[in-house]
Write an enzyme that holds these catalytic residues in place. Sequence first.
Site, mmCIF file in Angstrom:
data_model
loop_
_atom_site.group_PDB
_atom_site.id
_atom_site.type_symbol
_atom_site.label_atom_id
_atom_site.label_comp_id
_atom_site.label_asym_id
_atom_site.label_seq_id
_atom_site.Cartn_x
_atom_site.Cartn_y
_atom_site.Cartn_z
ATOM 1 C CB THR A 1 -10.287 -22.208 -15.661
ATOM 2 O OG1 THR A 1 -11.513 -22.647 -16.194
ATOM 3 C CG2 THR A 1 -10.249 -22.494 -14.168
ATOM 4 N NE ARG B 1 -18.988 -29.178 -17.076
ATOM 5 C CZ ARG B 1 -17.801 -28.590 -16.901
ATOM 6 N NH1 ARG B 1 -17.732 -27.345 -16.512
ATOM 7 N NH2 ARG B 1 -16.695 -29.258 -17.130
ATOM 8 N N GLY C 1 -18.370 -28.082 -13.106
ATOM 9 C CA GLY C 1 -17.073 -28.704 -13.396
ATOM 10 C C GLY C 1 -16.287 -29.017 -12.135
ATOM 11 C CG ASP C 2 -12.077 -29.178 -12.624
ATOM 12 O OD1 ASP C 2 -12.718 -28.612 -13.531
ATOM 13 O OD2 ASP C 2 -10.862 -28.978 -12.420
ATOM 14 C CB THR D 1 -7.019 -24.969 -15.621
ATOM 15 O OG1 THR D 1 -7.750 -24.573 -16.775
ATOM 16 C CG2 THR D 1 -5.542 -25.081 -15.973
ATOM 17 N N GLY D 2 -8.752 -27.407 -16.922
ATOM 18 C CA GLY D 2 -8.841 -28.364 -18.029
ATOM 19 C C GLY D 2 -10.235 -28.950 -18.107
ATOM 20 N N GLY E 1 -13.019 -30.544 -17.055
ATOM 21 C CA GLY E 1 -13.432 -30.748 -15.673
ATOM 22 C C GLY E 1 -13.903 -32.140 -15.290
HETATM 23 N N1 ASP Z 1 -12.001 -27.006 -15.453
HETATM 24 C C1 ASP Z 1 -12.975 -26.081 -15.936
HETATM 25 C C2 ASP Z 1 -14.303 -26.800 -16.009
HETATM 26 O O1 ASP Z 1 -14.336 -27.923 -16.451
HETATM 27 C C3 ASP Z 1 -12.664 -25.509 -17.272
HETATM 28 C C4 ASP Z 1 -11.224 -25.138 -17.494
HETATM 29 O O2 ASP Z 1 -10.406 -25.216 -16.604
HETATM 30 O O3 ASP Z 1 -10.878 -24.725 -18.616
HETATM 31 O O4 ASP Z 1 -15.301 -26.205 -15.687
#
Ligand code: ASP
Length: 351
Positions: free
Chosen positions: A217, A245, A247-248, A268-269, A271
Amino acid sequence: MKPYLYFFIGVLLFMSCKHEKKTTSNLNSEEPKKAEFSIVIHGGAGTILKQNITPEKEIAYRETLEKAIRTGYDILKNGGSSLDAVQNTINVLEDSPLFNAGKGAVFTHEGTNEHDASIMDGKTINAGASAGTTTVKNPINLARTVMDNSPHVLLSGKGAEQFAKAQGLEIVDPSYFYTENRFKSLQKIKEQEQSKLDHDTKISFYDADIKDSKFGTVGCVALDKHGNLAAGTSTGGMTNKRWGRIGDSPIIGAGTYANNNTCAVSSTGWGEYFIRALVAHDISALMEYKGLTLQEASKEVIQKKLTKLGGTGGIIAIDQYGNMVMEFNTAGMYRASMNNKGELYIGLYKD
Ligand code: ASP
């Protein structure tokens, strides 16, 4: 007046000065480093380990991160806005197949690519976002257009695509987003999923080995010469995601937040955890309401709150003074920063 009264008044004055100083230092316990402008980017967080990346790949990551950050840096240096710097920097990362955004987006369970993005203006507290689009080449441009040219904050799916088309944004055939690597990752995860089902193990969409298969991301935060902060994030989400779905990344306050009085943040991570912890806004709120520095607030939210919940990932952030933070609780995070002196930092692993 009696001498002891002078003494008493003196003590009171001394104490009130001390109190005053403490309050001020709470607001800014770190002497702010004044930077005329600065920029920070990330390209995703996760189990990024040196032993898993070939030297050629590492060079490719470093080169693309540098190309992206220099794009934003040049805009800022020439007096451009933090919003333009954020958008154009993210465009470079979206156009690269290395990152999980735009061209390099991960695949959904159904084998499609669904993009989420958001952008926020710290000056006006205005924001734009899009979710679940499949044909918009640069989703961050759609987020910006939602912010600038619509009365809404978040558009999704077909409607968002209609809007993008009507606004003249670049539309591509969904096959543009196909990359072999990402497609192979989907197959691998599906096989793991199947073998777990065959063994009658309770399977979670976010099983440990599965959740880490979405690195990349991208995000950018910037402070411009006019004192304005901006933040943006763009992603393909998580491999094997299904049921629409989201995400954040397109959620203002979770994946992206900017406020000129505090900071600009891009996350990032994993979500779901970032949504539940409202990571980006929480950092800003700790600064606004508790007087924490950017560094303190970021540590609190990532290393304590998010980690305690079980969430993994990181953030990049910048405050009104140009202080920059890159905080993560994973093994690594693709990241880079540049200050007004042109000093460049690029990192992949935990240093
Ligand atoms: N945060 C993103 C999501 O959950 C994915 C990511 O940042 O790796 O969609």
